[in-house]
Write a protein that holds these residues in place. Structure first.
Motif, PDB file in Angstrom:
ATOM      1  N   TRP A 201      -4.936  -1.693   7.359  1.00 28.90           N
ATOM      2  CA  TRP A 201      -3.382  -1.899   6.664  1.00 28.90           C
ATOM      3  C   TRP A 201      -2.250  -1.498   7.331  1.00 28.90           C
ATOM      4  O   TRP A 201      -3.041  -0.908   8.692  1.00 28.90           O
TER       5      TRP A 201
ATOM      6  N   PHE B 277       1.147  -1.610   0.501  1.00 28.06           N
ATOM      7  CA  PHE B 277       0.455  -0.024   0.052  1.00 28.06           C
ATOM      8  C   PHE B 277       1.006   1.520  -0.261  1.00 28.06           C
ATOM      9  O   PHE B 277       2.131   0.848   0.113  1.00 28.06           O
TER      10      PHE B 277
ATOM     11  N   ASN C 184      -3.148   0.255  -3.543  1.00 25.41           N
ATOM     12  CA  ASN C 184      -2.415  -1.352  -3.211  1.00 25.41           C
ATOM     13  C   ASN C 184      -2.138  -1.439  -4.577  1.00 25.41           C
ATOM     14  O   ASN C 184      -2.956  -2.114  -5.358  1.00 25.41           O
TER      15      ASN C 184
ATOM     16  N   LYS D  36       2.666  -5.301   4.814  1.00 26.78           N
ATOM     17  CA  LYS D  36       3.224  -4.068   4.264  1.00 26.78           C
ATOM     18  C   LYS D  36       1.677  -4.011   3.929  1.00 26.78           C
ATOM     19  O   LYS D  36       1.552  -2.879   2.149  1.00 26.78           O
ATOM     20  N   SER D  37       0.657  -4.613   3.066  1.00 28.21           N
ATOM     21  CA  SER D  37      -0.258  -4.334   2.016  1.00 28.21           C
ATOM     22  C   SER D  37      -1.912  -4.361   2.595  1.00 28.21           C
ATOM     23  O   SER D  37      -2.376  -4.610   3.849  1.00 28.21           O
ATOM     24  N   MET D  38      -2.724  -3.972   1.418  1.00 22.94           N
ATOM     25  CA  MET D  38      -4.420  -4.035   2.201  1.00 22.94           C
ATOM     26  C   MET D  38      -4.669  -4.883   2.471  1.00 22.94           C
ATOM     27  O   MET D  38      -4.603  -6.168   2.251  1.00 22.94           O
ATOM     28  N   HIS D  39      -5.468  -5.577   3.458  1.00 26.73           N
ATOM     29  CA  HIS D  39      -5.802  -6.555   4.054  1.00 26.73           C
ATOM     30  C   HIS D  39      -7.930  -6.288   3.373  1.00 26.73           C
ATOM     31  O   HIS D  39      -8.280  -4.625   3.627  1.00 26.73           O
TER      32      HIS D  39
END
Length: 432
Positions: A333, A159, A187, A364-367
């Protein structure tokens, strides 16, 4: 429950099967007795979209050569980035916002990734691109775009969040929409080469502890980055989601600084200078620092802490179907790792429920999270709360203000509240 064509809830298919089974059994008994069962429920009028042949089923559609580069269908023309005109005097140094309320999953389409410019987006051809590495190195080097393509490539999903995302909400609710309160984020999958490989080619001297990244646009954006971070996971990216960077995203190459504030992800990257101390540039002293109540500023607040927001229902995505089955969804995130849990409350924090995370859980990514419920039509106070892999829990805005006051602009990761009324409309409010 499922929806009927008019938006009202009706029994779930399992209940419907039970009803039909009972009806058939009863009907069979009546038929045996020589009686014809009366219709208990009147039949709906025929739906012409089902009973009549529609135009799209009668004629040939577009050929494969009509759109050499595919575009969204016209029915999705409202899914666009938007800016807020009064935020800045000039759009060349401004921001627009990702329509996160209209997206699902975790990947942001390239054409919807938010923009932040300090001197407008520039046009720089691959053939004219140069990346210099100088300073405390054994051998200063200049790379062309073709040179970069010859290094080992990596693909990473991260992201990118502007430090000012949600910044206008510090003093209370300001903008009525998830796109505007939380839309300075996207992202995507980046393809590029690791900074450590480029630095290894030049040879970093022992005293080289910092890296200065400089952009090629008229603002000459420059940021100091600790060498440890540069060597850990920073990239020089030239593709996103499989295709070349968009012009507004730094074509032909940009810096990627995973988990850290977006201002450090220098676009149109032209120089990496190795030094023995930070440069204390404008964008890391008078700007992009967190001013406290007493006038002092927090220094080096690079990491974007755990954060989440419910994207639907929200002010731009009201509940239109009425009572019954409701899917609450949003994104979470953390710049410190993955998101371990997301909790959702419908009563302003009195009771919290575990949301369901769906899709990959990447560093370090969107969920993406979902919480399914049956809505009884009563007003709700919706909030989400992220917990990251370090155990950090997303705070309320009151907790943030207790330590930082009201002078901050950046790094607002406080819990967002949407007030849902009985008619399904949503409004940006604050309760804590």
């Amino acid at each position: 429950m499922t929806e009927s064509p008019d938006g009202r809830a009706r029994p779930h298919s399992t209940d419907r099967r039970r009803f039909l089974t009972r009806s058939l059994a009863t009907g069979g008994a009546l038929a045996t007795a020589g009686l014809v069962p009366a219709r208990a429920i009147s039949q709906p009028a025929p739906d012409p979209l089902i009973t009549e042949v529609q135009p799209w089923a009668q004629y040939l559609g577009d050929g494969v050569d009509v759109y050499p580069y595919g575009m969204p269908i016209e029915f999705e023309s409202d899914v666009i980035r938007r800016n807020v005109p009064w935020l800045t005097a000039e759009t060349a140094s401004s921001i627009n916002f990702t329509p996160i309320h209209q997206l699902d999953g975790i990947i942001t389409p390239n054409g919807l990734c938010f923009e932040r410019h300090h001197a407008g987006s520039i046009e720089l051809a691959k053939e004219d691109y140069r990346l210099m590495i100088n300073g405390l190195v054994d051998q200063p080097l200049v790379f062309t775009y073709a040179d970069l393509e010859r290094f080992p490539r990596e693909n990473r999903i991260y992201f990118l969040e502007c430090a000012a995302n949600s910044g206008m909400e510090w003093a209370g609710p300001q903008l009525n929409g998830a796109q505007f309160t939380h839309g300075m984020i996207h992202n995507v999958m980046y393809t590029g080469v690791m900074v450590k490989d480029l630095l290894a080619e030049a040879g970093v001297k022992t005293e080289g502890k910092w890296l200065l990244a400089e952009g090629a646009d008229a603002s000459a954006m420059t940021r100091s980055i600790p060498m440890d971070k540069a060597l850990e996971d920073c990239m020089v990216a030239f593709k996103m989601n499989g295709e070349a960077l968009r012009k507004e995203q730094g074509y032909p190459a940009r810096l990627v600084v995973p988990g850290w504030e977006g201002n450090m992800w220098v676009k149109w990257l032209r120089r990496l200078e190795v030094g023995d101390q930070p440069w204390e540039q404008r964008e890391e002293t008078s700007k992009y620092t967190d001013t406290l109540e007493d006038g002092r500023s927090r220094k080096w607040t690079w990491v974007m802490d755990a954060k989440s927001v419910i994207t639907s229902p929200s002010p731009q995505m009201p509940i239109r179907h009425g009572k019954g089955r409701l899917v609450i969804t949003g994104v979470a995130w953390s710049g410190r790792g993955t998101v371990a849990e997301v909790h959702v409350t419908t009563d302003g924090g009195v009771n919290w429920h575990q949301a369901r995370l769906s899709g990959p859980s990447l560093d370090k990514s969107m969920h993406r999270f979902y919480y399914e419920m049956d809505w009884d039509g009563r007003p709700m106070l919706l909030q989400s709360r992220a917990v990251d892999s370090t155990g950090y829990v997303q705070p309320t805005k009151d907790v943030l203000r207790k330590f930082r006051g009201l002078n901050s602009i950046y790094h607002n990761n406080g819990i967002q509240t949407w007030a849902i009324s009985a008619d399904g409309e949503a409004e940006n409010v604050e309760i804590s």
